[in-house]
Every structure is written in structure tokens, then in C-alpha cells.
Design a protein around this motif. Structure first.
Motif, short mmCIF file in Angstrom:
data_model
loop_
_atom_site.label_atom_id
_atom_site.label_comp_id
_atom_site.label_asym_id
_atom_site.label_seq_id
_atom_site.Cartn_x
_atom_site.Cartn_y
_atom_site.Cartn_z
N ASP A 188 -31.31 -13.81 -32.66
CA ASP A 188 -31.31 -13.89 -31.20
C ASP A 188 -30.29 -14.87 -30.63
O ASP A 188 -30.38 -15.26 -29.47
N ILE A 189 -29.32 -15.30 -31.45
CA ILE A 189 -28.29 -16.17 -30.90
C ILE A 189 -27.23 -15.38 -30.15
O ILE A 189 -26.49 -15.89 -29.33
N LEU A 190 -27.16 -14.06 -30.43
CA LEU A 190 -26.15 -13.20 -29.81
C LEU A 190 -26.76 -12.32 -28.73
O LEU A 190 -27.94 -11.99 -28.77
N ARG A 191 -25.92 -11.93 -27.78
CA ARG A 191 -26.32 -10.97 -26.75
C ARG A 191 -25.15 -10.01 -26.54
O ARG A 191 -24.03 -10.29 -26.97
N THR A 192 -25.41 -8.91 -25.88
CA THR A 192 -24.32 -7.97 -25.61
C THR A 192 -23.77 -8.18 -24.21
O THR A 192 -24.52 -8.40 -23.26
N VAL A 193 -22.45 -8.14 -24.10
CA VAL A 193 -21.78 -8.17 -22.81
C VAL A 193 -20.71 -7.09 -22.83
O VAL A 193 -20.30 -6.60 -23.89
N TYR A 194 -20.26 -6.71 -21.64
CA TYR A 194 -19.10 -5.82 -21.58
C TYR A 194 -17.86 -6.60 -22.02
O TYR A 194 -17.78 -7.83 -21.87
N ALA A 195 -16.88 -5.91 -22.55
CA ALA A 195 -15.64 -6.57 -22.95
C ALA A 195 -15.02 -7.33 -21.79
O ALA A 195 -14.46 -8.41 -21.96
N SER A 196 -15.15 -6.79 -20.58
CA SER A 196 -14.60 -7.46 -19.41
C SER A 196 -15.33 -8.75 -19.08
O SER A 196 -14.86 -9.55 -18.27
N GLY A 197 -16.51 -8.97 -19.71
CA GLY A 197 -17.29 -10.19 -19.47
C GLY A 197 -17.15 -11.23 -20.56
O GLY A 197 -17.71 -12.32 -20.46
N ALA A 198 -16.42 -10.93 -21.64
CA ALA A 198 -16.23 -11.91 -22.72
C ALA A 198 -15.30 -13.02 -22.24
O ALA A 198 -14.34 -12.78 -21.51
N ARG A 199 -15.60 -14.26 -22.67
CA ARG A 199 -14.87 -15.42 -22.19
C ARG A 199 -14.48 -16.34 -23.34
O ARG A 199 -15.21 -16.46 -24.32
N PRO A 200 -13.35 -17.05 -23.22
CA PRO A 200 -13.01 -18.07 -24.20
C PRO A 200 -14.14 -19.09 -24.32
O PRO A 200 -14.76 -19.47 -23.33
N GLY A 201 -14.41 -19.54 -25.55
CA GLY A 201 -15.50 -20.48 -25.79
C GLY A 201 -16.73 -19.81 -26.36
O GLY A 201 -17.51 -20.43 -27.07
N GLN A 202 -16.93 -18.53 -26.04
CA GLN A 202 -18.02 -17.77 -26.66
C GLN A 202 -17.62 -17.44 -28.10
O GLN A 202 -16.45 -17.48 -28.45
N CYS A 203 -18.62 -17.12 -28.92
CA CYS A 203 -18.34 -16.73 -30.29
C CYS A 203 -18.70 -15.26 -30.50
O CYS A 203 -19.63 -14.75 -29.89
N VAL A 204 -17.94 -14.62 -31.38
CA VAL A 204 -18.25 -13.27 -31.82
C VAL A 204 -18.54 -13.32 -33.31
O VAL A 204 -18.24 -14.31 -33.99
N LEU A 205 -19.12 -12.26 -33.83
CA LEU A 205 -19.43 -12.18 -35.25
C LEU A 205 -18.29 -11.51 -35.98
O LEU A 205 -17.86 -10.42 -35.59
N VAL A 206 -17.80 -12.14 -37.03
CA VAL A 206 -16.69 -11.57 -37.81
C VAL A 206 -17.11 -11.43 -39.26
O VAL A 206 -17.98 -12.17 -39.75
N SER A 207 -16.51 -10.47 -39.95
CA SER A 207 -16.77 -10.32 -41.38
C SER A 207 -16.08 -11.46 -42.11
O SER A 207 -15.04 -11.96 -41.67
N GLY A 208 -16.64 -11.82 -43.26
CA GLY A 208 -16.19 -13.04 -43.91
C GLY A 208 -14.91 -12.93 -44.71
O GLY A 208 -14.29 -13.94 -44.98
N GLY A 209 -14.49 -11.75 -45.11
CA GLY A 209 -13.37 -11.66 -46.03
C GLY A 209 -12.27 -10.75 -45.56
O GLY A 209 -12.38 -10.06 -44.57
N GLY A 210 -11.20 -10.76 -46.32
CA GLY A 210 -10.06 -9.90 -46.03
C GLY A 210 -10.23 -8.54 -46.65
O GLY A 210 -11.31 -8.17 -47.11
N PRO A 211 -9.17 -7.75 -46.70
CA PRO A 211 -9.25 -6.39 -47.23
C PRO A 211 -9.79 -6.38 -48.66
O PRO A 211 -9.41 -7.18 -49.50
N GLY A 212 -10.69 -5.45 -48.95
CA GLY A 212 -11.22 -5.28 -50.28
C GLY A 212 -12.35 -6.22 -50.64
O GLY A 212 -12.97 -6.08 -51.69
N GLN A 213 -12.69 -7.19 -49.79
CA GLN A 213 -13.77 -8.13 -50.09
C GLN A 213 -15.04 -7.69 -49.39
O GLN A 213 -15.01 -7.33 -48.22
#
Length: 427
Positions: free
Chosen positions: A292-317
Motif C-alpha cells: 500500500d505504499i504505491l497508488r495509481t495516477v495518470y501519467a500527466s499527474g506524475a511529479r518529480p520526487g515521487q517514486c516508481v517501481l523498477v525491475s532490479g536488473g538489466g537485460p537477461g537478469q
């Protein structure tokens, strides 16, 4: 029993749709990032390009005054972007009225202002003029010109503000006065690349395959398995999920994309109405998100300072847990083509960032529930009855029902027909 249940579900979910999708971004997210180009402020009384405003090389010729009673008034659209302050001295909302091209450039400039000067917003002192306050044949009479300052009215910023306006794509920018910058646009492209509805990703955006490789989203095919998230808020474990279909597949149409850049180097572009998972408040770079740390927003509502979830590795990992990465910059760019894959999980990792498969409606979990009949059809038949380019029939059906039966307040304004948009919409 199953058929009535399916019909009821369709009607009840009518507003949860993904029409006319527009895409997410082509950022690769890997490799060395380019150093930012040094911006040179405009000098006082300088204009760019260095030709007269109403010439072919700038904003073009004057085409006649637009009034509220004229046929051409429908060319104007209101701008309710909360990141822009409108002076509106007349208290008529006239300063918010502009052509779609002018609106696109102004919204892009507003993002640049926030990125360069945190806490400062763009301010419009003059927009469309319906009262004859400007010189003869002024482009203000056509909604093609704006006079701008910063919200703090710091005149030391105005030279750089003019440069930012040039970078945002205005067709003519003039450091006209110590008190404001004048900007204008061409009359064409009133129905420009701005997304009118839906959400997608551009064709060169990359997805991760179960085989460990990557593939451009334009080459993805139903039946392939791509990296996705299990959580309804995007914070679950990362797993591979089957692509059921494309809710929209449009290889050719130009689109306007919001591009989110993160501290980890990931970069995702997506259209205004597309849903993205962001942190509720402050976030720790690299942390595994709690429930519950994340919520959904429209792309037009995303702002610097907020965090997004990213995968941990590069290609093939293969990394089973996503990590938080802070948004450092939000920009706008044009690209051609739009692709909206639907996975069994309703999420997809694109250019290393976890995103929703849905758009237009403001809540991912509701949208995922709305598309459950389509997943049910797929489980029965192994197909969703859609092949080739264009908008999926199920999305079209939900869109039609939603605009006929439901309050548009839960929908992104770019996903609602013009005649049903309330005048208080914020975008």
C-alpha cells in the motif's frame, strides 16, 4: 447463468476502459545517459526564431478574430492544468481558452518550469482576447498566443523562461517586456499529437521476455510471456504474465508522450491518460516497497520526487522483487505509434518500470476488474476475438457504454468526448 453474469459485469464496468490508446515511452533505460545540454537564456527584446511572428518561418499569418459566437470558437479548448496559474483579470476564463497546439506547448513548458525551479509554477497573464485589448491582428484573438511569467514573478528568471518556451516547442517566443514573455503557435495542427483518450506505449519501448531477452513492444505477440507485477497497487512480486491481446495497436499515428526519468536510469514514456504506480509520499531510493505504499495516477499527474517501481536488473537478469526509484524529471515528447498490450495480470514492466495496462479511469484495481470478462472469454476460447491493428472491440464497447451511462468525473478528461467534459476538469 454465465451469460447474464457476463452482461451485468460489462454494464457495471462500462467506465473502465482503454479506448484510442496512446503510448508509453521509448526510453531504453540502459546505457550511458547523455549530459544535459546547456540552455542559453534569451536576451531582452530577442525573439526566436529570428523572423517576424506572422511569417511562414514562425507562427504564420493571422486568420481572423475568434469570438464566442463564431463557428471557429470550437477550435479553442480550455486549459485546466493545475500546474499553471491563470491571471484571468476579466473573470471569464478567457485566458484558459487556446488552440490544442498552444495547450500542448504550454503544458510542456509548465513541466520544464517545475523541473528547473522546484516550487515555482508557470503563470499566464494573457491568453485568448475576446475584448480587443491587443493590437490589430494579434494572435491573442485566435487563442494562439499567451503572455507568461513565473508564479513568483521573479524577473531574473524571465530570460531563462523564454528559452524554456523555445525548448517546449512554441513556434515564436519574444522576450517582449521586462514584465512578461510572449509566445505563439502556428494555426495548423489544432488537433495535434496530444492524446485524445486512452493510453499505450510507443513501438520501440522494451518489454522483458520469460526467455530472459527483451523485445520492442511493437514486435510483441499474444501468447508471449512478459515481466509484470502481481500486486493490485503494482508493489507485488515480479512474475511473467501472458499477453492476451492488444487493447490498441496503432503503428502510425503521432502521439504525445509524458517521459518519466528516474535516478536509476530507467526512463518510461506514456500518454497522458495512462496509469502509472507512484509512491504515496517520500520514498527511499532502492527500497523494496511495502504494501500500500504505491497508488495509481495518470501519467500527466506524475511529479518529480515521487517514486516508481523498477525491475532490479538489466537485460537477461531475473529479479523477483521491484525496487523504488525516484522520478527526477518529467518531460513531453512526440513519437509515432501506440501499443497497449493486456496481460493476464493487468500490469507490465516497460523499459524497466512497472506500469498498469489500463488508462482513462483513475483506479487500476477497478479497471482490472472491468476487464475480467475479457480474461474469462480468453480462458474459454483461447482468444479475445481481436486481430491486427486498431482498438479492441471490448474497449470500444466499454467506452461507448461509459460515456452514455456514467458520470465522467472518474475519467481522465482526454478520455471523455468534448461535449461531456465538465468545465471544472483539471488538465
Amino acid at each position: 447463468m454465465l451469460l447474464p453474469t457476463l452482461v451485468t459485469c460489462l454494464a457495471g464496468c462500462a467506465f473502465l476502459l482503454t479506448p484510442g490508446s496512446e503510448g508509453c515511452g521509448p526510453g531504453r533505460g540502459y546505457g550511458k545517459r547523455r549530459s544535459p545540454r546547456k540552455l542559453v537564456p534569451l536576451a531582452y527584446k530577442q525573439f526566436s526564431p529570428n523572423v517576424a511572428e506572422k511569417t511562414l518561418g514562425a507562427s504564420g499569418r493571422y486568420e481572423g478574430k475568434i469570438t464566442r459566437n463564431s463557428e471557429r470558437f470550437k477550435e479553442l479548448t480550455p486549459n485546466y492544468n493545475p500546474d499553471i496559474i491563470f491571471k484571468d483579470e476579466e473573470n471569464t476564463g478567457a485566458d484558459r481558452m487556446m488552440t490544442q497546439r498552444c495547450k500542448d506547448k504550454l503544458n510542456s513548458l509548465a513541466i520544464s518550469v517545475m523541473n528547473l525551479w522546484p516550487g515555482v509554477r508557470l503563470r499566464v497573464t494573457e491568453g485568448w482576447d475576446e475584448d480587443g485589448h491587443h493590437s490589430e491582428e494579434s494572435l491573442h484573438y485566435e487563442g494562439r498566443a499567451v503572455d507568461i511569467t513565473t508564479s513568483d514573478r521573479d524577473r531574473n528568471k524571465y530570460a531563462m523562461l523564454a528559452r524554456l518556451a523555445v525548448e517546449a516547442g512554441f513556434d515564436w517566443v519574444y522576450y517582449e517586456s521586462k514584465a512578461h514573455i510572449h509566445c505563439s503557435v502556428k494555426s495548423g495542427e489544432n488537433h495535434s499529437v496530444a492524446a485524445k483518450s486512452g493510453g499505450c506505449f510507443p513501438g520501440d519501448a522494451l518489454v522483458m521476455l520469460e526467455s530472459g531477452g527483451q523485445k520492442p513492444i511493437s514486435e510483441l505477440r499474444p501468447g508471449e510471456r512478459v515481466l509484470a507485477s502481481t500486486g493490485s497497487d503494482g508493489s507485488g512480486k515480479l512474475v511473467y504474465s501472458e499477453v492476451l491481446t492488444f487493447l490498441d495497436r496503432d503503428p502510425a499515428t503521432p502521439k504525445l508522450f509524458y517521459t518519466l526519468q528516474t535516478e536509476s536510469g530507467a526512463q518510461l514514456s506514456l500518454t497522458a491518460a495512462h496509469l502509472i504506480f507512484v509512491s504515496q509520499g517520500n520514498c527511499s531510493e532502492g527500497a523494496v516497497p511495502a504494501r500500500d505504499i504505491l497508488r495509481t495516477v495518470y501519467a500527466s499527474g506524475a511529479r518529480p520526487g515521487q517514486c516508481v517501481l523498477v525491475s532490479g536488473g538489466g537485460p537477461g537478469q531475473r529479479h523477483r522483487e521491484g525496487r523504488l526509484s525516484r522520478i527526477t524529471r518529467v518531460g513531453l515528447r512526440e513519437s509515432r505509434g501506440a501499443f497497449a498490450p493486456l496481460t493476464q495480470r493487468g500490469t507490465v514492466v516497460v523499459d524497466r518500470v512497472v506500469a498498469s495496462c489500463y488508462a482513462v479511469v483513475d483506479q487500476h484495481s477497478l479497471a482490472h476488474w472491468a476487464f475480467s470478462p475479457l480474461r474469462l472469454i480468453h480462458s474459454w476460447t483461447g482468444s479475445t476475438g481481436h486481430h491486427g491493428d486498431g482498438i479492441h472491440w471490448y474497449s470500444q464497447l466499454l467506452h461507448w457504454l461509459g460515456t452514455k451511462l456514467l458520470d465522467s468525473g472518474r475519467l481522465h478528461p482526454l478520455g471523455v468526448p468534448q461535449d461531456r467534459r465538465p468545465t471544472s476538469f483539471i488538465f
